[in-house]
Design a protein around this motif. Structure first.
Motif, PDB file in Angstrom:
ATOM      1  N   SER A  26      -0.103   8.839   0.893  1.00 36.31           N
ATOM      2  CA  SER A  26       1.565  10.043   0.851  1.00 36.31           C
ATOM      3  C   SER A  26       1.765  10.599   2.325  1.00 36.31           C
ATOM      4  O   SER A  26       0.940  10.610   3.049  1.00 36.31           O
ATOM      5  CB  SER A  26       0.324  10.715   0.320  1.00 36.31           C
ATOM      6  OG  SER A  26      -1.196  11.622   0.863  1.00 36.31           O
TER       7      SER A  26
ATOM      8  N   LYS B  35      -0.904   8.409  -4.729  1.00 32.29           N
ATOM      9  CA  LYS B  35      -1.167   6.583  -4.072  1.00 32.29           C
ATOM     10  C   LYS B  35      -2.041   6.151  -5.407  1.00 32.29           C
ATOM     11  O   LYS B  35      -1.829   4.860  -5.828  1.00 32.29           O
ATOM     12  CB  LYS B  35      -2.959   6.930  -3.667  1.00 32.29           C
ATOM     13  CG  LYS B  35      -2.436   7.210  -1.638  1.00 32.29           C
ATOM     14  CD  LYS B  35      -3.738   7.690  -1.577  1.00 32.29           C
ATOM     15  CE  LYS B  35      -3.368   7.685   0.790  1.00 32.29           C
ATOM     16  NZ  LYS B  35      -4.904   7.755   0.794  1.00 32.29           N
ATOM     17  N   ALA B  36      -2.501   6.950  -7.132  1.00 34.30           N
ATOM     18  CA  ALA B  36      -1.772   6.205  -7.801  1.00 34.30           C
ATOM     19  C   ALA B  36      -0.999   6.502  -8.579  1.00 34.30           C
ATOM     20  O   ALA B  36      -1.216   5.811 -10.100  1.00 34.30           O
ATOM     21  CB  ALA B  36      -3.087   7.349  -9.169  1.00 34.30           C
ATOM     22  N   GLY B  37       0.452   6.105  -8.285  1.00 30.42           N
ATOM     23  CA  GLY B  37       1.255   6.010  -9.045  1.00 30.42           C
ATOM     24  C   GLY B  37       1.845   7.537  -9.210  1.00 30.42           C
ATOM     25  O   GLY B  37       3.061   7.153 -10.742  1.00 30.42           O
ATOM     26  N   ASN B  38       1.205   8.578 -10.116  1.00 28.11           N
ATOM     27  CA  ASN B  38       1.313   9.157 -11.029  1.00 28.11           C
ATOM     28  C   ASN B  38       1.976  10.621 -10.302  1.00 28.11           C
ATOM     29  O   ASN B  38       2.942  11.764 -11.214  1.00 28.11           O
ATOM     30  CB  ASN B  38       0.335   9.845 -11.215  1.00 28.11           C
ATOM     31  CG  ASN B  38      -0.689   9.157 -11.923  1.00 28.11           C
ATOM     32  OD1 ASN B  38       0.291   8.094 -13.010  1.00 28.11           O
ATOM     33  ND2 ASN B  38      -2.166   8.695 -11.478  1.00 28.11           N
TER      34      ASN B  38
ATOM     35  N   THR C  96       1.155  -0.764   0.204  1.00 25.03           N
ATOM     36  CA  THR C  96       0.299  -0.188  -0.199  1.00 25.03           C
ATOM     37  C   THR C  96       0.995   1.431   0.181  1.00 25.03           C
ATOM     38  O   THR C  96       1.460   1.668   1.163  1.00 25.03           O
ATOM     39  CB  THR C  96      -0.646  -0.122   1.393  1.00 25.03           C
ATOM     40  OG1 THR C  96      -1.519  -1.237   1.015  1.00 25.03           O
ATOM     41  CG2 THR C  96      -1.766   0.840   1.373  1.00 25.03           C
TER      42      THR C  96
ATOM     43  N   ASP D 126      -2.725  13.920  -2.999  1.00 27.52           N
ATOM     44  CA  ASP D 126      -2.395  12.768  -1.991  1.00 27.52           C
ATOM     45  C   ASP D 126      -3.103  11.172  -3.215  1.00 27.52           C
ATOM     46  O   ASP D 126      -2.457  10.284  -3.454  1.00 27.52           O
ATOM     47  CB  ASP D 126      -3.448  12.194  -0.949  1.00 27.52           C
ATOM     48  CG  ASP D 126      -4.141  11.263  -0.363  1.00 27.52           C
ATOM     49  OD1 ASP D 126      -3.520  10.784  -0.013  1.00 27.52           O
ATOM     50  OD2 ASP D 126      -5.199  11.171  -0.198  1.00 27.52           O
ATOM     51  N   ALA D 127      -4.229  11.879  -3.794  1.00 24.88           N
ATOM     52  CA  ALA D 127      -4.580  11.212  -5.221  1.00 24.88           C
ATOM     53  C   ALA D 127      -3.542  11.062  -6.319  1.00 24.88           C
ATOM     54  O   ALA D 127      -3.600   9.481  -6.418  1.00 24.88           O
ATOM     55  CB  ALA D 127      -5.614  11.873  -5.613  1.00 24.88           C
ATOM     56  N   PHE D 128      -2.295  11.923  -6.520  1.00 22.68           N
ATOM     57  CA  PHE D 128      -1.962  11.517  -7.217  1.00 22.68           C
ATOM     58  C   PHE D 128      -0.479  10.809  -6.724  1.00 22.68           C
ATOM     59  O   PHE D 128       0.092  10.172  -7.436  1.00 22.68           O
ATOM     60  CB  PHE D 128      -1.142  12.832  -7.747  1.00 22.68           C
ATOM     61  CG  PHE D 128      -1.105  13.992  -8.350  1.00 22.68           C
ATOM     62  CD1 PHE D 128      -0.643  13.462 -10.122  1.00 22.68           C
ATOM     63  CD2 PHE D 128      -2.809  14.387  -8.626  1.00 22.68           C
ATOM     64  CE1 PHE D 128      -1.346  14.407 -10.877  1.00 22.68           C
ATOM     65  CE2 PHE D 128      -3.703  15.189 -10.314  1.00 22.68           C
ATOM     66  CZ  PHE D 128      -2.350  15.447 -11.300  1.00 22.68           C
TER      67      PHE D 128
ATOM     68  N   THR E 246      -5.302  16.752  -3.882  1.00 25.61           N
ATOM     69  CA  THR E 246      -5.022  16.419  -5.293  1.00 25.61           C
ATOM     70  C   THR E 246      -3.717  15.332  -5.255  1.00 25.61           C
ATOM     71  O   THR E 246      -3.594  14.622  -5.383  1.00 25.61           O
ATOM     72  CB  THR E 246      -4.754  17.418  -5.796  1.00 25.61           C
ATOM     73  OG1 THR E 246      -6.071  17.912  -6.111  1.00 25.61           O
ATOM     74  CG2 THR E 246      -4.854  17.277  -7.289  1.00 25.61           C
TER      75      THR E 246
END
Length: 330
Positions: free
Chosen positions: A5, A137-140, A2, A133-135, A131
């Motif tokens: 961030s 966690k998505a590996g981006n 898992t 955090d999402a980047f 935003t």
């Protein structure tokens, strides 16, 4: 594995010019507008604020805060692969180029990392952290520079004591990175555009020169904003806690948007948190919109109040109408 961030560095910056309530009272009094330190403090908790110099823009404040956050994180600017700037007072009319791109250039970044601005006014920093955090966690993205920066003094009507005494300028930043240890535990965001008229910036007429010459300013319906803020902040905080499976008693520090001390105290009370668990900087900064949460966070990190492993709840409410909360473990 898992991916989480995590905040690994904080930084902040306030312009050199400090303006006290007494300074403002004298300035307004010279125009026949009555106000006083007692009047301002009793309604907001604000005693002073900082104003950017004429040559200082939102990007300049942001760069100072960003460099301090990078230093605290032990990273070089070239290691950043995303910059998210929350601001309602961008460098350029129409917000292009974005303030984030201006910041990227001023930091000397030549690695073509992504950079963009985000507009959610006083909730902007919470939205920007979400935003990032999402980047991550998505590996981006691996290392993200998140900045809240404002020069609200540029859009204030200094003939309106109900608004001009409340706002100030400043910038705050955090570096967030990918981690195998829990960092951001929960994020909850909301918006309701039907309330957009109670807190809004200058209107944008077709001719930009008219906007400057006509002197359009920030507008706020204070009582309406107060009522809505008190209503939504408790709810969004509890939503974040529920999502993380935590109780309010597990919060080590509450860092609310620094707008009005009465709203802040009311939120803490509703969450069952003692005043000693709330970071308060509004008395010195005023309302710095998207910069207020990271300014308060950086102060509490640097003075030793916030320590590794502690749980912090950050929440904001602003024009749009927007509101949100981020629950994070330091």
């Amino acid at each position: 594995m898992t991916v989480y961030s995590k905040i690994i560095g904080t930084g902040s910056y306030l312009p050199q010019q400090r303006v006290t309530n007494h300074d403002l009272a004298a300035q307004l009094g010279a125009k026949g507008i009555e106000t006083s330190d007692e009047w301002i403090v009793s309604r907001s908790g604000i005693s002073a604020r900082h104003y950017a110099a004429p040559a200082e823009n939102a990007s300049d404040l942001a760069v100072h805060a960003a460099r301090r956050a990078l230093e605290a994180a032990g990273l070089e600017a070239e290691q950043i692969d995303l910059i998210v700037v929350a601001t309602s007072t961008p460098d350029y009319h129409g917000n292009f180029p974005s303030t984030a791109c201006v910041v990227q250039n001023k930091l000397g970044l030549r690695n073509n990392c992504a950079a963009f601005d985000l507009g959610a006014v006083c909730s902007g920093f919470v939205y920007a952290m979400s935003t990032a955090d999402a980047f991550i966690k998505a590996g981006n993205a691996k290392n993200v520079l998140v900045i809240g920066t404002e020069v609200f003094s540029r859009i204030l009507d200094f003939d309106d004591r109900s608004t001009c005494v409340l706002f100030g300028d400043g910038a705050g930043a955090v570096v967030m990175t990918a981690s195998d240890e829990p960092g951001v535990l929960a994020v909850k965001l909301h918006a309701d555009g039907s309330h957009g008229d109670i807190l809004c910036g200058p209107r944008n007429p077709a001719n930009a020169a008219v906007a400057v010459a006509g002197g359009s300013y920030l507008y706020m319906d204070g009582p309406a904003v107060f009522k809505l803020a008190v209503s939504v902040l408790e709810k969004v905080a509890n939503e974040a806690l529920e999502h993380a499976g935590m109780a309010s008693s597990e919060i080590d520090w509450l860092i609310p948007h620094q707008a009005n001390l009465r709203i802040m105290n009311g939120t803490a009370k509703k969450l069952g948190l003692p005043a000693e668990k709330m970071v308060v900087t509004v008395q010195e900064h005023g309302n710095t919109s998207a910069a207020s949460i990271p300014l308060a966070l950086d102060l509490a990190v640097r003075d030793g109040r916030i320590r590794p492993g502690q749980n912090i709840l950050m929440e904001g409410v602003g024009g749009g109408f927007t509101w949100g909360a981020v629950l994070a473990r330091m």
